[in-house]
Write a protein that holds these residues in place. Structure first.
Motif, short mmCIF file in Angstrom:
data_model
loop_
_atom_site.label_atom_id
_atom_site.label_comp_id
_atom_site.label_asym_id
_atom_site.label_seq_id
_atom_site.Cartn_x
_atom_site.Cartn_y
_atom_site.Cartn_z
N GLU A 101 -41.59 59.57 -36.67
CA GLU A 101 -40.94 58.39 -36.71
C GLU A 101 -40.11 58.26 -37.77
N SER A 102 -40.43 59.33 -38.87
CA SER A 102 -39.98 58.97 -40.39
C SER A 102 -38.77 59.81 -40.66
N ASP A 103 -38.07 59.45 -41.72
CA ASP A 103 -36.95 60.55 -41.94
C ASP A 103 -37.56 61.69 -42.93
N ILE A 104 -38.49 61.20 -43.86
CA ILE A 104 -38.87 62.41 -44.51
C ILE A 104 -40.23 62.16 -45.14
N CYS A 105 -40.85 63.13 -45.38
CA CYS A 105 -42.39 63.16 -45.86
C CYS A 105 -42.34 63.17 -47.35
N PHE A 120 -41.81 52.49 -47.44
CA PHE A 120 -42.54 53.62 -48.00
C PHE A 120 -43.91 53.47 -47.25
N LEU A 121 -44.45 54.52 -46.68
CA LEU A 121 -45.58 54.38 -45.73
C LEU A 121 -46.55 55.44 -46.11
N PRO A 122 -48.17 55.14 -45.90
CA PRO A 122 -48.58 53.98 -45.45
C PRO A 122 -49.22 53.43 -46.76
N ASP A 123 -49.31 53.99 -47.85
CA ASP A 123 -50.44 53.67 -49.25
C ASP A 123 -49.79 52.53 -49.98
N GLU A 124 -50.41 51.35 -49.91
CA GLU A 124 -49.88 50.22 -50.63
C GLU A 124 -49.95 50.43 -52.12
N TYR A 125 -50.77 51.30 -52.68
CA TYR A 125 -51.06 51.47 -53.91
C TYR A 125 -50.23 52.42 -54.62
N LYS A 171 -39.01 49.46 -38.54
CA LYS A 171 -37.74 49.90 -38.45
C LYS A 171 -36.94 48.90 -37.77
N ALA A 172 -37.40 48.18 -36.80
CA ALA A 172 -36.74 47.32 -35.99
C ALA A 172 -36.34 46.03 -37.21
N ARG A 173 -37.20 45.96 -37.94
CA ARG A 173 -37.31 44.82 -38.86
C ARG A 173 -36.23 45.04 -40.06
N HIS A 174 -35.93 46.24 -40.36
CA HIS A 174 -35.44 46.63 -41.69
C HIS A 174 -34.35 47.82 -40.99
N PRO A 175 -33.29 47.51 -40.10
CA PRO A 175 -32.44 48.44 -39.74
C PRO A 175 -31.72 49.01 -40.74
N GLY A 176 -31.74 50.51 -40.56
CA GLY A 176 -31.00 51.36 -41.50
C GLY A 176 -31.48 51.74 -42.70
N VAL A 177 -32.92 51.10 -42.93
CA VAL A 177 -33.57 51.60 -44.22
C VAL A 177 -34.50 52.78 -43.87
N PRO A 178 -34.17 53.88 -44.55
CA PRO A 178 -34.85 55.05 -44.16
C PRO A 178 -36.48 55.24 -44.60
N VAL A 179 -37.18 55.77 -43.71
CA VAL A 179 -38.64 55.73 -43.93
C VAL A 179 -39.15 56.90 -44.57
N VAL A 180 -39.94 56.72 -45.61
CA VAL A 180 -40.52 57.91 -46.46
C VAL A 180 -41.98 57.60 -45.99
N THR A 181 -42.55 58.83 -45.37
CA THR A 181 -44.15 58.67 -45.09
C THR A 181 -44.65 59.59 -45.97
N TYR A 182 -45.67 59.10 -46.47
CA TYR A 182 -46.73 59.99 -47.20
C TYR A 182 -47.29 61.18 -46.05
N VAL A 199 -41.36 66.88 -42.51
CA VAL A 199 -42.00 67.75 -43.56
C VAL A 199 -41.06 68.84 -44.14
N GLU A 200 -40.32 69.16 -43.35
CA GLU A 200 -39.30 70.20 -43.85
C GLU A 200 -38.42 69.73 -44.68
N ARG A 201 -37.98 68.46 -44.50
CA ARG A 201 -36.97 67.70 -45.53
C ARG A 201 -37.65 67.62 -46.96
N MET A 202 -38.91 67.32 -46.72
CA MET A 202 -39.89 67.06 -47.99
C MET A 202 -39.67 68.54 -48.70
#
Ligand code: SF4
Length: 344
Positions: A163-167, A187-192, A142-153, A334-337
């Motif tokens: 630490e995420s905005d939405i799952c 988009f974390l953490p699965d590369e594929y 997040k520090a490297r990409h300020p303002g970019v939302p985090v979507v977490t699997y 999780v609730e946002r998802m």
């Protein structure tokens, strides 16, 4: 509370919840296609004990699709993929939830229904994806990409979810990414999965290098061999597989989407490019379909066994808890998802 019957219907298109007190032997009819009689004789005493203990403890068993058939089809009250289990966990009004799956799923159940006691039969049931990233890693991104939302699997720890905005899950990842109305997401953490999502959306994807140790083992050569040895076979792949594997399949979708595909289309012969037990459990619900099983087991899912579930209910262990401050923020993600799914 949704029952095994409801969830099975939603996820695999068939199945009936065992009536309270129903003898384990009667349940054998359900799994005889995938469980030989000699194995059933070993399972039966534990199944009978677990059915009794569930009533004594006022407990429900939630089981993921990758659980073995003697767990998934007999003692489970609610079954499904991680999204279904997260949704259903929120509705449980029993005192105790026994989560037959891996640790992040038990944490998610606790987040969704903090008033319940959540047990996991083996604390070592982890996940290579969940272990690929920490909360500190997300803060650095997040520090490297300020303002970019985090979507977490959802296959992550509560600390990472916090630490995420939405799952998201593999079933709703594209929908969740597009719901944010932004040009780029982390988009974390699965590369594929990230690559497979990127192929379906114009939203820019910043990914991490996590991988599922089960799905990363499948190759395009495996699929070519299946097609050579089984002409006419329908191949379904999970989006945690490499992009090339997904592209060489006939259909790619989440655990629930694959089960739905088989239930609705009834292909004469099918291979599910995913965890091994999934084929057994979908086969139980689709007796007319022939399953070819390219078998990769998840060692974490397989830590959950009938004797451990029995011991878990006898001793009320291992309880899964999440620190309140982490839980509050993780629950929001999780609730946002879940809300994105409801808005459909
Ligand atoms: S199958 Fe892969 S993603 Fe699922 S629990 Fe096992 S390691 Fe994790």
């Amino acid at each position: 509370m949704s029952t095994h019957a409801d969830a099975m219907h939603a996820v695999t298109g068939a199945g009936l919840r065992p009536a309270p007190g129903r003898r384990a032997a009667e349940l054998y009819e359900r799994v005889r296609r995938v469980v030989p009689p000699i194995e059933w004789a070993v399972y039966e005493p534990d199944i009978e004990a677990i059915l009794r203990l569930k009533e004594q403890r006022n407990a429900v068993v939630l089981a993921h699709n990758y659980q073995t058939p003697e767990i998934f089809n007999t003692i489970a009250d609610i079954v499904g993929d991680s999204l279904a289990l997260a949704r259903e966990a929120a509705q449980v009004d029993a005192d105790v939830i026994v989560l037959c799956g891996v640790h992040f799923m038990a944490e998610t159940a606790k987040l969704m229904n903090p008033a319940r006691t959540v047990l996991i039969p083996d604390l070592r049931a982890g996940c290579s994806l969940a272990e690929s990233i920490t909360g500190a890693d997300v803060r650095a991104l997040k520090a490297r990409h300020p303002g970019v939302p985090v979507v977490t699997y959802v296959n992550t720890s509560a600390e990472v979810k916090a630490e995420s905005d939405i799952c998201c899950t593999s079933g709703n990842a594209v929908e969740v990414v597009e719901s944010l109305g932004v040009e780029r997401v982390i988009f974390l953490p699965d590369e594929y999965l990230a690559k497979n999502v990127a192929a379906q959306t114009d939203v820019g994807i910043i990914s991490w290098q996590g991988k599922c140790e089960v799905h990363e083992r499948f190759t395009t050569a495996d699929i070519a061999t299946l097609r050579r040895d089984h002409p006419g076979i329908t191949v379904l792949a999970h989006p945690e597989c490499d992009r090339e594997v997904v592209e060489s399949a006939d259909f790619a979708g989440s655990t629930a989407a694959m089960a739905r595909y088989v239930a609705e289309r009834q292909p004469s012969r099918v291979a599910l490019i995913t965890e091994c037990s999934m084929s057994d459990n979908v086969a139980v619900a689709n007796p007319a379909v022939e399953f070819v099983r390219p078998c990769n087991l998840c060692p974490h899912m397989k830590r959950i066994t009938l004797p451990k579930i029995r011991r878990s209910l006898e001793t009320m262990s291992h309880e899964v808890t999440v620190p309140a401050e982490v839980a509050e923020r993780a629950r929001l993600a999780v609730e946002r998802m879940v809300a994105v799914g409801r808005a459909r």
